[in-house]
Design a protein around this motif. Structure first.
Motif, mmCIF file in Angstrom:
data_model
loop_
_atom_site.group_PDB
_atom_site.id
_atom_site.type_symbol
_atom_site.label_atom_id
_atom_site.label_comp_id
_atom_site.label_asym_id
_atom_site.label_seq_id
_atom_site.Cartn_x
_atom_site.Cartn_y
_atom_site.Cartn_z
ATOM 1 N N ALA A 109 -5.697 -53.491 6.142
ATOM 2 C CA ALA A 109 -5.200 -52.159 6.483
ATOM 3 C C ALA A 109 -6.165 -51.470 7.447
ATOM 4 O O ALA A 109 -5.750 -50.874 8.444
ATOM 5 N N GLY A 110 -7.450 -51.576 7.163
ATOM 6 C CA GLY A 110 -8.457 -50.980 8.040
ATOM 7 C C GLY A 110 -8.467 -51.619 9.416
ATOM 8 O O GLY A 110 -8.582 -50.927 10.436
ATOM 9 N N ALA A 111 -8.330 -52.930 9.467
ATOM 10 C CA ALA A 111 -8.308 -53.635 10.751
ATOM 11 C C ALA A 111 -7.082 -53.222 11.573
ATOM 12 O O ALA A 111 -7.182 -53.029 12.795
ATOM 13 N N LEU A 112 -5.951 -53.079 10.923
ATOM 14 C CA LEU A 112 -4.738 -52.655 11.636
ATOM 15 C C LEU A 112 -4.873 -51.228 12.163
ATOM 16 O O LEU A 112 -4.441 -50.928 13.283
ATOM 17 N N MET A 113 -5.501 -50.347 11.377
ATOM 18 C CA MET A 113 -5.720 -48.981 11.860
ATOM 19 C C MET A 113 -6.716 -48.972 13.013
ATOM 20 O O MET A 113 -6.574 -48.190 13.956
ATOM 21 N N ALA A 114 -7.720 -49.838 12.959
ATOM 22 C CA ALA A 114 -8.673 -49.950 14.073
ATOM 23 C C ALA A 114 -7.947 -50.411 15.335
ATOM 24 O O ALA A 114 -8.195 -49.885 16.438
ATOM 25 N N CYS A 115 -7.044 -51.361 15.193
ATOM 26 C CA CYS A 115 -6.251 -51.820 16.347
ATOM 27 C C CYS A 115 -5.377 -50.689 16.875
ATOM 28 O O CYS A 115 -5.213 -50.534 18.095
ATOM 29 N N TYR A 116 -4.828 -49.894 15.976
ATOM 30 C CA TYR A 116 -4.010 -48.747 16.368
ATOM 31 C C TYR A 116 -4.836 -47.762 17.198
ATOM 32 O O TYR A 116 -4.371 -47.272 18.233
ATOM 33 N N GLU A 117 -6.062 -47.490 16.764
ATOM 34 C CA GLU A 117 -6.932 -46.589 17.517
ATOM 35 C C GLU A 117 -7.262 -47.185 18.887
ATOM 36 O O GLU A 117 -7.281 -46.466 19.897
ATOM 37 N N CYS A 118 -7.504 -48.481 18.940
ATOM 38 C CA CYS A 118 -7.777 -49.147 20.225
ATOM 39 C C CYS A 118 -6.559 -49.087 21.139
ATOM 40 O O CYS A 118 -6.695 -48.908 22.358
ATOM 41 N N ASP A 138 3.414 -48.089 29.330
ATOM 42 C CA ASP A 138 2.167 -48.063 28.567
ATOM 43 C C ASP A 138 2.431 -47.650 27.124
ATOM 44 O O ASP A 138 1.841 -48.188 26.190
ATOM 45 N N PHE A 139 3.307 -46.671 26.948
ATOM 46 C CA PHE A 139 3.574 -46.143 25.617
ATOM 47 C C PHE A 139 4.297 -47.143 24.722
ATOM 48 O O PHE A 139 4.054 -47.196 23.521
ATOM 49 N N TYR A 140 5.178 -47.927 25.286
ATOM 50 C CA TYR A 140 5.929 -48.905 24.491
ATOM 51 C C TYR A 140 5.349 -50.313 24.624
ATOM 52 O O TYR A 140 6.033 -51.302 24.425
ATOM 53 N N SER A 141 4.078 -50.383 24.927
ATOM 54 C CA SER A 141 3.425 -51.670 25.155
ATOM 55 C C SER A 141 3.060 -52.385 23.863
ATOM 56 O O SER A 141 3.045 -51.792 22.780
ATOM 57 N N SER A 142 2.749 -53.656 24.024
ATOM 58 C CA SER A 142 2.242 -54.447 22.906
ATOM 59 C C SER A 142 0.718 -54.377 22.935
ATOM 60 O O SER A 142 0.123 -53.914 23.914
ATOM 61 N N PHE A 143 0.111 -54.843 21.858
ATOM 62 C CA PHE A 143 -1.349 -54.874 21.764
ATOM 63 C C PHE A 143 -1.710 -56.091 20.927
ATOM 64 O O PHE A 143 -1.215 -56.239 19.814
ATOM 65 N N LEU A 144 -2.531 -56.947 21.487
ATOM 66 C CA LEU A 144 -2.919 -58.195 20.816
ATOM 67 C C LEU A 144 -1.702 -58.991 20.365
ATOM 68 O O LEU A 144 -1.694 -59.596 19.293
ATOM 69 N N GLY A 145 -0.653 -58.945 21.181
ATOM 70 C CA GLY A 145 0.565 -59.690 20.880
ATOM 71 C C GLY A 145 1.502 -59.006 19.897
ATOM 72 O O GLY A 145 2.552 -59.548 19.568
ATOM 73 N N ILE A 146 1.147 -57.826 19.436
ATOM 74 C CA ILE A 146 1.992 -57.086 18.490
ATOM 75 C C ILE A 146 2.910 -56.173 19.290
ATOM 76 O O ILE A 146 2.441 -55.260 19.978
ATOM 77 N N LEU A 155 5.509 -53.259 20.463
ATOM 78 C CA LEU A 155 5.629 -51.829 20.138
ATOM 79 C C LEU A 155 4.488 -51.386 19.230
ATOM 80 O O LEU A 155 4.686 -50.782 18.174
ATOM 81 N N ALA A 156 3.285 -51.678 19.670
ATOM 82 C CA ALA A 156 2.093 -51.498 18.837
ATOM 83 C C ALA A 156 1.909 -50.073 18.334
ATOM 84 O O ALA A 156 1.425 -49.868 17.218
ATOM 85 N N GLY A 157 2.292 -49.094 19.120
ATOM 86 C CA GLY A 157 2.136 -47.707 18.699
ATOM 87 C C GLY A 157 2.954 -47.363 17.471
ATOM 88 O O GLY A 157 2.614 -46.451 16.719
ATOM 89 N N ALA A 158 4.025 -48.081 17.248
ATOM 90 C CA ALA A 158 4.855 -47.869 16.058
ATOM 91 C C ALA A 158 4.554 -48.906 14.981
ATOM 92 O O ALA A 158 4.525 -48.588 13.792
#
Length: 166
Positions: free
Chosen positions: A77-86, A100-108, A110-113
């Motif tokens: 949970a902490g790692a996922l929140m850290a990724c969210y902040e990044c 940018d807003f609807y982008s993926s992050f580390l392959g995830i 719609l990372a913002g959601a």
């Protein structure tokens, strides 16, 4: 089921969730328009937000206890929140477009959601609080659903724009 009591861990997660959104309110992507969002998804999102917030604060089961293998859920949970902040840092350093807003992050996607919903899911599993898991499921349906709706509309707009140039 959950032990009623204050969760400082839940409060920390909520602060990590809400603070970037406060900054975002003044730095929305150009062209962002919430009009036309599916009312059912919007209802699910708002209901999920209230229920996740309440469960995160009202169940002390989320507070760390001695280290066990089960603590990996809290670490996840902490790692996922850290990724969210990044993801937010990357967004704020970008041109702040809809892409940018609807982008993926580390392959995830719609990372913002997706990232915060996944983080609260892991927190709910860690605390073994069914109410938190149910609240997160409602939030996931609404929040990710709305982001998916916007991302698809953006994709259609970009495709139409490409066709017009040809």
């Amino acid at each position: 089921m959950g032990q009623i009591g204050f969760s400082y861990t839940g409060l920390l997660f909520l602060l990590l969730l809400f603070l970037p959104n406060l900054f975002w309110a003044g730095r929305k992507p150009v062209g962002y328009d919430p009009k036309g969002e599916n009312r059912v998804l919007l209802f699910l999102e708002r209901t999920g937000e209230v229920c996740v917030t309440a469960s995160a604060l009202l169940f002390s089961d989320f507070n760390p206890r001695g280290w066990t293998l089960w603590s990996l859920w809290l670490a996840a949970a902490g790692a996922l929140m850290a990724c969210y902040e990044c993801w937010w840092i990357r967004y704020f350093r970008s041109e702040r477009t809809l892409q940018d807003f609807y982008s993926s992050f580390l392959g995830i996607p719609l990372a913002g959601a997706t990232l915060p919903v996944a983080a609260f899911f892991c927190l709910g599993v860690y605390g073994k609080v069914i109410w938190a898991l149910l609240a997160d499921a409602v939030l996931a349906a609404g929040h990710i659903g709305i982001h998916l709706q916007h991302a698809r509309a953006l994709c259609r707009t970009q495709e139409n724009s490409k066709e017009e140039r040809i």
